[in-house]
Write a protein that holds these residues in place. Structure first.
Motif, PDB file in Angstrom:
ATOM      1  N   SER A 135       0.825  -1.210   0.000  1.00 20.70           N
ATOM      2  CA  SER A 135       0.000   0.000   0.000  1.00 20.70           C
ATOM      3  C   SER A 135       0.860   1.262   0.000  1.00 20.70           C
ATOM      4  CB  SER A 135      -0.929   0.002   1.216  1.00 20.70           C
ATOM      5  OG  SER A 135      -1.798  -1.110   1.190  1.00 20.70           O
ATOM      6  N   THR A 139       1.045   4.051  -3.010  1.00 20.55           N
ATOM      7  CA  THR A 139       0.871   5.488  -2.769  1.00 20.55           C
ATOM      8  C   THR A 139       2.022   6.289  -3.382  1.00 20.55           C
ATOM      9  OG1 THR A 139      -0.294   5.003  -0.693  1.00 20.55           O
ATOM     10  CG2 THR A 139       0.575   7.240  -0.988  1.00 20.55           C
ATOM     11  N   GLN A 179      -8.433   7.392  -1.294  1.00 19.17           N
ATOM     12  CA  GLN A 179      -8.596   6.047  -0.737  1.00 19.17           C
ATOM     13  C   GLN A 179      -9.515   6.050   0.480  1.00 19.17           C
ATOM     14  OE1 GLN A 179      -7.799   3.532  -2.346  1.00 19.17           O
ATOM     15  NE2 GLN A 179      -6.513   4.562  -3.862  1.00 19.17           N
ATOM     16  N   SER A 183     -12.878   3.911   0.610  1.00 16.67           N
ATOM     17  CA  SER A 183     -12.983   2.924   1.679  1.00 16.67           C
ATOM     18  C   SER A 183     -14.315   2.986   2.421  1.00 16.67           C
ATOM     19  CB  SER A 183     -11.831   3.111   2.678  1.00 16.67           C
ATOM     20  OG  SER A 183     -10.585   2.864   2.059  1.00 16.67           O
ATOM     21  N   VAL A 341      -5.481   3.197  -7.808  1.00 14.73           N
ATOM     22  CA  VAL A 341      -6.637   3.479  -6.942  1.00 14.73           C
ATOM     23  C   VAL A 341      -7.442   2.206  -6.719  1.00 14.73           C
ATOM     24  CG1 VAL A 341      -8.834   4.701  -6.791  1.00 14.73           C
ATOM     25  CG2 VAL A 341      -6.790   5.927  -7.499  1.00 14.73           C
ATOM     26  N   TYR A 344      -5.308  -0.592  -4.800  1.00 17.87           N
ATOM     27  CA  TYR A 344      -5.226  -0.300  -3.373  1.00 17.87           C
ATOM     28  C   TYR A 344      -6.488  -0.792  -2.665  1.00 17.87           C
ATOM     29  CZ  TYR A 344      -4.145   2.468   0.827  1.00 17.87           C
ATOM     30  OH  TYR A 344      -3.869   2.873   2.098  1.00 17.87           O
ATOM     31  N   GLN A 345      -7.651  -0.565  -3.274  1.00 17.78           N
ATOM     32  CA  GLN A 345      -8.904  -1.000  -2.664  1.00 17.78           C
ATOM     33  C   GLN A 345      -9.012  -2.515  -2.608  1.00 17.78           C
ATOM     34  OE1 GLN A 345     -11.501   0.714  -1.121  1.00 17.78           O
ATOM     35  NE2 GLN A 345      -9.952   2.315  -1.170  1.00 17.78           N
TER      36      GLN A 345
END
Length: 347
Positions: A135, A139, A179, A183, A341, A344-345
């Motif tokens: 993560s 970023t 994020q 989230s 994006v 990451y999720q």
């Protein structure tokens, strides 16, 4: 909304938080959770999103360290190991029987059911350390791509000799805010569209890198690489033995990292509907995902090496500079940001 479960695993709604008449038994799976809707294609999108990361852009450099023979062989070897171990892990979603046993909703649940509570601490530390590090890497990489777009436009507007120094910090903060917002979405099981968009973005920027690599490889007057990669010795394109060994290990790490998604395989499998059994669907999705990524990895890595030879950059897109075709490289960087994006999720 909370549920309790009777021995026949029928869901009961607690505290009157929702009228029971809003649901029928067909709306629930055998464990009392709302029915899962994932299929082989949504799972494949999750796998591709998790596997094809920004690591694909370092594969040309990795092959430059290994050469034309060892580079592709190592890549195929890691693909086989990833597929084989993922097939074994897919059978751990239910236990003790892989088709009708109790569900393990997370990787840690599968560890607890198959290896015992002691191993949960060790595997949990490794899994969450890996997720945290990935993560952080996503970023940073997303901010680098955003800065690259800004610098490219600066050079194009003000000239190539302009000092376009831009800080990454605001872009890392922006990525973090995005994020946080994503989230808040309530259910990962319903985010299949985000993974499909992210997978398309990863294929797009990989395709752009491949096209640019083919174009540059067709130019004359530069090295197209060698059988053993960077040579040991003296002079241009030669490095010391200790550097060669270190860079080989870095290349192996890059390729291994590029195939890393097993830490979230069980969580992806928990989005699948049944029948057919979840392990069968997950094995098909893994085959599709690993085959697709291996094709991209081999073509991009090999064409990038052919384009730049032993001077292959750590990030393939940066090797084409910030100048021309600046708009195409900008678009590729936009695709990287959108993909990260979604990735990451998923993680």
């Amino acid at each position: 909304m909370g549920y309790t479960y009777s021995e026949n695993r029928q869901p009961e709604i607690e505290n009157g938080s929702q009228k029971a008449s809003n649901y029928s038994l067909e709306d629930f799976d055998d464990d009392g959770h709302l029915r899962r809707i994932g299929n082989v294609w949504t799972a494949s999108a999750h796998v591709i999103t998790a596997v094809i990361g920004s690591g694909v852009l370092s594969l040309a450099w990795s092959i430059a360290q290994l050469g034309w023979i060892a580079g592709p062989i190592v890549m195929i070897f890691f693909a086989f190991v990833t597929y084989y171990t993922s097939v074994l892990l897919a059978d751990c979603y239910r236990s003790p029987d892989p088709v009708s046993g109790k569900r393990n909703y997370t990787y840690m649940d599968a560890v607890r059911a198959n290896l015992g509570a002691t191993q949960v601490w060790l595997c949990g530390f490794v899994q969450y350390s890996n997720l945290w590090a990935t993560s952080v890497g996503y970023t940073i990489t997303a901010s680098i791509s955003m800065v690259a777009i800004k610098r490219s436009n600066c050079f194009h507007s003000n000239g190539h000799n302009t000092a376009c120094h831009i800080s990454n910090n605001p872009y890392m903060a922006t990525f973090g805010v995005v994020q946080i917002i994503f989230s808040q979405l309530p259910d990962f099981h319903r985010l299949w569209w985000l993974s499909i968009v992210a997978a398309l973005m990863s294929c797009t920027y990989s395709g752009i890198g491949l096209a640019l690599g083919i174009s540059k490889a067709m130019d004359n007057g530069h090295s197209h690489g060698s059988i053993t990669g960077l040579s040991v010795g003296y002079g241009i394109d030669h490095i010391a033995m200790e550097n060669k060994i270190w860079q080989i290990f870095q290349a192996l790490g890059n390729i291994a990292f590029a195939y890393s998604f097993s830490a979230i395989l069980i969580e992806i499998q928990d989005t699948l509907k049944s029948p057919p059994s979840e392990n069968k669907t997950m094995k098909k999705a893994t085959l599709i995902g690993v085959s697709t990524t291996t094709f991209f990895y081999l073509t991009i890595g090999c064409m990038g090496y052919a384009a730049f030879g032993n001077d292959a950059p750590g990030n393939l897109l940066t090797g084409f500079g910030f100048y021309e075709p600046y708009w195409l490289v900008d678009f590729a960087n936009v695709c990287i940001v959108v993909h990260l994006v979604g990735a990451y999720q998923v993680l």
